[in-house]
Design a protein around this motif. Sequence first.
Motif, mmCIF file in Angstrom:
data_model
loop_
_atom_site.group_PDB
_atom_site.id
_atom_site.type_symbol
_atom_site.label_atom_id
_atom_site.label_comp_id
_atom_site.label_asym_id
_atom_site.label_seq_id
_atom_site.Cartn_x
_atom_site.Cartn_y
_atom_site.Cartn_z
ATOM 1 N N ALA A 195 53.695 16.565 54.205
ATOM 2 C CA ALA A 195 54.304 15.290 54.618
ATOM 3 C C ALA A 195 53.405 14.133 54.223
ATOM 4 N N ILE A 196 53.985 13.184 53.495
ATOM 5 C CA ILE A 196 53.292 11.933 53.155
ATOM 6 C C ILE A 196 53.814 10.864 54.104
ATOM 7 N N VAL A 197 52.931 10.318 54.908
ATOM 8 C CA VAL A 197 53.323 9.344 55.926
ATOM 9 C C VAL A 197 52.760 7.979 55.533
ATOM 10 N N LEU A 198 53.637 7.009 55.342
ATOM 11 C CA LEU A 198 53.228 5.669 54.918
ATOM 12 C C LEU A 198 53.248 4.736 56.122
ATOM 13 N N ALA A 199 52.053 4.372 56.584
ATOM 14 C CA ALA A 199 51.981 3.422 57.694
ATOM 15 C C ALA A 199 52.352 2.015 57.237
ATOM 16 N N ASP A 200 52.337 1.782 55.922
ATOM 17 C CA ASP A 200 52.720 0.493 55.337
ATOM 18 C C ASP A 200 53.810 0.758 54.303
ATOM 19 N N GLU A 201 55.006 0.220 54.539
ATOM 20 C CA GLU A 201 56.152 0.502 53.664
ATOM 21 C C GLU A 201 55.957 -0.004 52.244
ATOM 22 N N HIS A 202 55.040 -0.978 52.043
ATOM 23 C CA HIS A 202 54.825 -1.512 50.698
ATOM 24 C C HIS A 202 54.230 -0.475 49.743
ATOM 25 N N LEU A 203 53.712 0.626 50.297
ATOM 26 C CA LEU A 203 53.113 1.656 49.441
ATOM 27 C C LEU A 203 54.137 2.644 48.913
ATOM 28 N N LEU A 204 55.413 2.447 49.232
ATOM 29 C CA LEU A 204 56.427 3.415 48.817
ATOM 30 C C LEU A 204 56.452 3.601 47.307
ATOM 31 N N PHE A 205 56.672 2.531 46.556
ATOM 32 C CA PHE A 205 56.803 2.691 45.115
ATOM 33 C C PHE A 205 55.477 3.017 44.423
ATOM 34 N N PRO A 206 54.352 2.394 44.801
ATOM 35 C CA PRO A 206 53.075 2.848 44.211
ATOM 36 C C PRO A 206 52.835 4.343 44.432
ATOM 37 N N SER A 207 53.218 4.850 45.601
ATOM 38 C CA SER A 207 53.014 6.275 45.887
ATOM 39 C C SER A 207 53.969 7.143 45.068
ATOM 40 N N LEU A 208 55.200 6.671 44.893
ATOM 41 C CA LEU A 208 56.156 7.431 44.073
ATOM 42 C C LEU A 208 55.668 7.548 42.636
ATOM 43 N N TYR A 209 55.161 6.437 42.101
ATOM 44 C CA TYR A 209 54.687 6.448 40.720
ATOM 45 C C TYR A 209 53.451 7.328 40.552
ATOM 46 N N ALA A 210 52.689 7.515 41.641
ATOM 47 C CA ALA A 210 51.438 8.275 41.556
ATOM 48 C C ALA A 210 51.635 9.772 41.731
ATOM 49 N N LEU A 211 52.823 10.213 42.154
ATOM 50 C CA LEU A 211 53.031 11.638 42.411
ATOM 51 C C LEU A 211 52.931 12.438 41.116
ATOM 52 N N PRO A 212 52.283 13.589 41.155
ATOM 53 C CA PRO A 212 52.165 14.414 39.945
ATOM 54 C C PRO A 212 53.461 15.167 39.650
ATOM 55 N N ASP A 213 53.546 15.753 38.457
ATOM 56 C CA ASP A 213 54.739 16.500 38.062
ATOM 57 C C ASP A 213 54.948 17.741 38.921
ATOM 58 N N VAL A 259 55.122 17.910 41.999
ATOM 59 C CA VAL A 259 56.050 17.608 43.090
ATOM 60 C C VAL A 259 57.449 17.624 42.485
ATOM 61 N N SER A 260 58.061 18.808 42.514
ATOM 62 C CA SER A 260 59.364 18.964 41.854
ATOM 63 C C SER A 260 60.514 18.495 42.721
ATOM 64 N N ARG A 261 60.330 18.526 44.048
ATOM 65 C CA ARG A 261 61.372 18.073 44.975
ATOM 66 C C ARG A 261 60.732 17.108 45.964
ATOM 67 N N LEU A 262 61.453 16.039 46.275
ATOM 68 C CA LEU A 262 60.918 15.021 47.181
ATOM 69 C C LEU A 262 62.042 14.507 48.062
ATOM 70 N N ASN A 263 61.774 14.394 49.341
ATOM 71 C CA ASN A 263 62.752 13.806 50.251
ATOM 72 C C ASN A 263 62.127 12.583 50.911
ATOM 73 N N ILE A 264 62.783 11.448 50.753
ATOM 74 C CA ILE A 264 62.272 10.187 51.292
ATOM 75 C C ILE A 264 63.115 9.801 52.497
ATOM 76 N N THR A 265 62.471 9.574 53.613
ATOM 77 C CA THR A 265 63.198 9.137 54.813
ATOM 78 C C THR A 265 62.629 7.821 55.287
ATOM 79 N N MET A 266 62.782 6.821 54.484
ATOM 80 C CA MET A 266 62.415 5.467 54.904
ATOM 81 C C MET A 266 63.162 4.507 54.005
#
Length: 971
Positions: A341-359, A361-368
Motif C-alpha cells: 500500500a502506497i499512502v499519500l499524506a499529500d494528494e499533490h504527490l499522486l502524479f509524481p508517484s505514478l510517474y516514478a513507479l517501476p515497470d 508494478v503491473s497492476r495498480l489501484n488508486i483510491t483517491m
Amino acid sequence: MKPFLQQIVEDLQQEFGADISELCIVVPTRRAVVFLRDALAKTYRQTLWAPKMVTIQDFVREESGWQFPEKMALVFELYEVYQQLMRADDPEWEEPFERFYAWGGMLLRDFDELDKYLVDPDKLFANLLDLKEIDAFFQLPDIDLKSIRDFWMTLRGPGGEPTAYQARFMKIWSGLAEVYHAFQQHLLERGQGYDGMAYRKLIEEVKAETLDFDYRKVVFVGFNALSRAEEQLMEYSLKTDQGIVYWDTDQIYFTPPDEAHAMRQKMSERGHLAGEEPGKFIDEYHRKWRQWESRLIHHQMTATPTDIHITGVPLEIGQSQYLGNLLRETDLTEDNQRDHAIVLADEHLLFPSLYALPDTVSRLNITMGYPLRQTHIYHFLMTALRLVRNMRLSAKRQREFYHEDLVLLLTNPLIRTRHGDLSEQIVEFVKKRNLVYASIAALPEAEWPPLLQAALSPPISIPFRSEELPQLLDHIQDLFKALVDYAAELSGQLELEYTLHFLDVFTQFRDILMRHKPDIRIEGFTRLFQEVMRAVKIPFEGEPLVGVQMMGFLETRVLDFKKVYILSANEGNLPDTSRGNTFIPYNLRRGFGLPTYEEKDAIYAYHFYRLLQRSEEVHLIYNSVVSESGGVREVSRFIRQIRHFFRKHPTIRVHDKQVSTDVSMLPEKRIEIPASEETREKLKQTFAQEGGGARFLSATALTSYLTCSLKFYFRYIAGLKERETVAEQMEANTFGTIFHEAMEELYKPIKGIPVDQDMLNEVARGIPLKVNEAFVRQGLPIKGELYGQNYLKREVIERLCKRVIGQDKKMIPFRVTGLEAQEEFFTQVEIEDLHIRIGGAFDRIDELPNGTKRILDYKTGNVSLKELKELGELFESGKFKEMFQGYLYAWLHDRAFPGLPVKVGYYTAKHLTDGVKYVNQGASIPERHLEEFGQLLTELILQIWNESYAQTEDRDACAYCPYNQICGREA
C-alpha cells in the motif's frame, strides 16, 4: 498476519455459521465494503446469501427514507431560506449568491455537525451576555460551562457593553437558530435532508425506543471516534441486543480494562503508547459497553518482527523517486502486489508517484481523487471566463480582449501542444505592438481552431447583464463540447475522462442555476464557478482487490497490508493540521462537545498506528528540506514517537536514515568573454565603414560599455534582445519617447525662425494634439480611451511640454537650428585600418544672438552633473553618463563645425523650474578639453575592440540590467 476484516468474518462464521443473510455489517468506508466481501468469499468458499454490507453514512440514509441532494443544491436551498428570513427583517437587505456560496457551505457543515453531535441549536446560537443566565441556561459540567463563559466574556466591551462590531456579530449569531429551523422545515417539505438531519431523526427514534432494525443483528466494524449520534445509535443497538461492535486495537497503544495495571507496567518498560492519543476513544467506549456485545480484536504487534524505515528525502519529487527505487528493489509478483500500500499524506504527490513507479508494478489501484484544479482543462476554462469578464468595447464598438487573458489562453498546453505555430504568432504580434486590448479584427488573419473559436465568441453583451445567464451557461457548454471533441481527436483517454467528469459536474451546476436563477454579475459568476469546480476531484476507478494499492491516508481505515509506504510524513500532513472553516468558535465547540483539533489529532493517531500494527515492513518517507517559507519542515510527531518508544525494542526494529544529494557550493566565478577575431568581425560589421555597418557608437552604447563591458557584449555583439512584454502601464522609456516626439513636433514649424513670445504661445496651444499623435505612434490609445496610470502620465507629459516652453520664453531671443539632428553629427575614428562610426542624435540645437550654439537634451530621469577633477574620470565607469554624453555631443559638434563655441545642457523633467542644467557650469567647453576627450575616446574604442568583456564589480549596476538573469545577478 491475519487481516482485521478476515478475523471479523471468521468470528461471525463461528457464531452464526452460514446463516448470515439477516446480518447488516456497517463499516466506515466504501472501500472497506469491497474488502469485506472478499474476506467473506475467502472464508466461506460456498454459495450463500450474503449479509447487507454498507457504510455508516448509507446505513443512516436508508433508515431515514429521505432524498439527499448534493452539497451544491443544498447551499442554494439554504440561500433561499436565508434570503427570505433576512428580507422579512430588512426589506432592503441584499446578499449576492456568489458571496453567500463560500460561507453558506461552511454554515451547512456546521449545521450537519451540530446535528450529528445532537447539540441544541437554540442554546448554541443564543445571545447570552449575563453570566448568571449562562449558569441557569445550561446543565453542563463545570469545565464545559467555563468554556462557554470564556466565549461570552470576549463579547463584553471594556465597560461591560459590547462594541458595535460585537453587537453586529451577536445579531447575526442569534439569528442562525431561526435559519437552522427554517432550513430543515424547507427540506422536510420536499422529502429531503442532509446527513446530520438523518442522524438526529434516528436518535429521536432511539430516545422514543421505537427504532427497530430490519436485521437480526447490526454489526458495527472498525470504528474509532464516534459522533454523539453514532455513539447513542450503537449503544441502543447493544442495549436492545440488536447490535455487535468490533474494535480493532493493539497492545502498543491500548490495554484492555481487565488487564490494566500489570500490562501497562510491563509494556511501559518496552515502549508502550498507553495513555497516549491512539486508544483514547476506544478505551472510553469499550469500558462503558463491555457488558454487552462490545468485542475487541486485540492484536499484538510486538509478537512478530516489524521493520520501520524512517527516511528523510529532499523535495517532494525526491520522495516519489525514492518510492520508485524501493519498489524496483522489491520482489513484486501478480500474487503479492495487493499486499503493498502506497499512502499519500499529500494528494499533490499522486502524479509524481505514478510517474516514478517501476515497470514491475503491473497492476495498480488508486483510491483517491485527483483535483480538477490541477488540470489544463480547469485552467483553460477559468481563463476563458476571465476573457469574458475582462473584455470591453472599443471606440469602434468592437469586442476587445485583455492581453493577459488572451496570452494565457493561447499558451495553455491544450492549445500550444497542437497549435503551437498559431499560438506563437499571435502572442508575438500582441507583444510587439504592445496591445493592451486586442480585437480579433486587429490580430493577423488565421484559421482559428474550434476550441479557440468557441472561447473567443461569447454570446453576451458588454457589460454582462444577469438576465443573460442562460447565454453564458450555453457558452460554457459549447466550450465543453469543443473540449470533448478535442480530446477525442487526440485519442487522449485521460483528458477525455477529465473533461467528461468536469462536464457532469457543470451540468449539475447549470441545472441548479437555471432552477434558482440567481441575480448574478459576471465577476460573481466567475468566482462561483471557481469555488464549485476547484473543489471537484476526479475519482479513479479500478479493481480494488488486485495490484498495488495507492490511497489517501483516511482510505486506509480497517484495511491491512504487509508492506506500507507513507509519503509526505511531515507535520501538517500527518496528521493533517488544517482546522477547516467554521462559524462556531473554539470555546463554544468545546463547551458543547463538538470536535476540536485535539479530537482530530487523536483520530489521526489511531489510524496511523492501526495501519502499522499488522504490517511487516513500513516505510515512513518525509521531506527533509527547508520549506519555501524558510522554516524547516518538521517530521511528523508520529515519527518522533516511534523513534522514542521503539528505539531499543527487540521486535520492532527502527531504521533511520537520510537520503541526500551532495551539492558542492562553487565559488562565484566572474564571467569574462575574451576578445577574438569573431567579436572583432561582429563589431566591424556593426560599426565600421569597411564592414558596411549601418550603426554608430552612440553615447548610450559607450556608457553601456563603461558601466559593464559584458552588458555591451550581450547587446551589441551577441545581439541579445530584451524580452518583449505588453506594457500595460506606460514604461519609463515609452514615457520619454512620447515626450521627446511631442517636443520635436511642436518646434518643427518654427525651426530656423527667430523665436518670440507670440510664436511660443502658438506652439503651446498645439500641445494636446502633438501629444495625442505621439501616443498613436507608440501604439497607445488616445486620451478618450486611456485609463489608470496611462491617463495620469499623459497629463504629466502635457504639463512637461508647457513647462519647457515656459522656460524657453525666458531665453528669448534664440533660433532653433536642429531637431533630433543626427545626419550632420556623426564622424569616424580610425583604428587598425578601420573607420569606426561615432554619432549622436541631438534633441535640439539652438543658436544664440552672439553666435554660440547650444545643444539641449530632454531628460525624464535623474541627471547628475558632477564636477570632474580630470577628464579621464569620464572613462573610468558609467557613473558620469550625462557628463560623458555632454562632452561627446560637444566633441561631435566641434568635428562638424570646428572652432564654433558650443554649450551642452539638459532640461530635466524633475527640475524644470530650475531651467537648463549645463555641463561645465554653463560655459562653452574649451577646445583643449575636446581634443583630450577625442584622444581618450580613441583609446576607449581600441579597448572595446581588443580587450575582454567582463562583469562589472559594481553590483548596484546590475539591479535593472536586462541580462542580470544570465549572469546570475538578478535581485
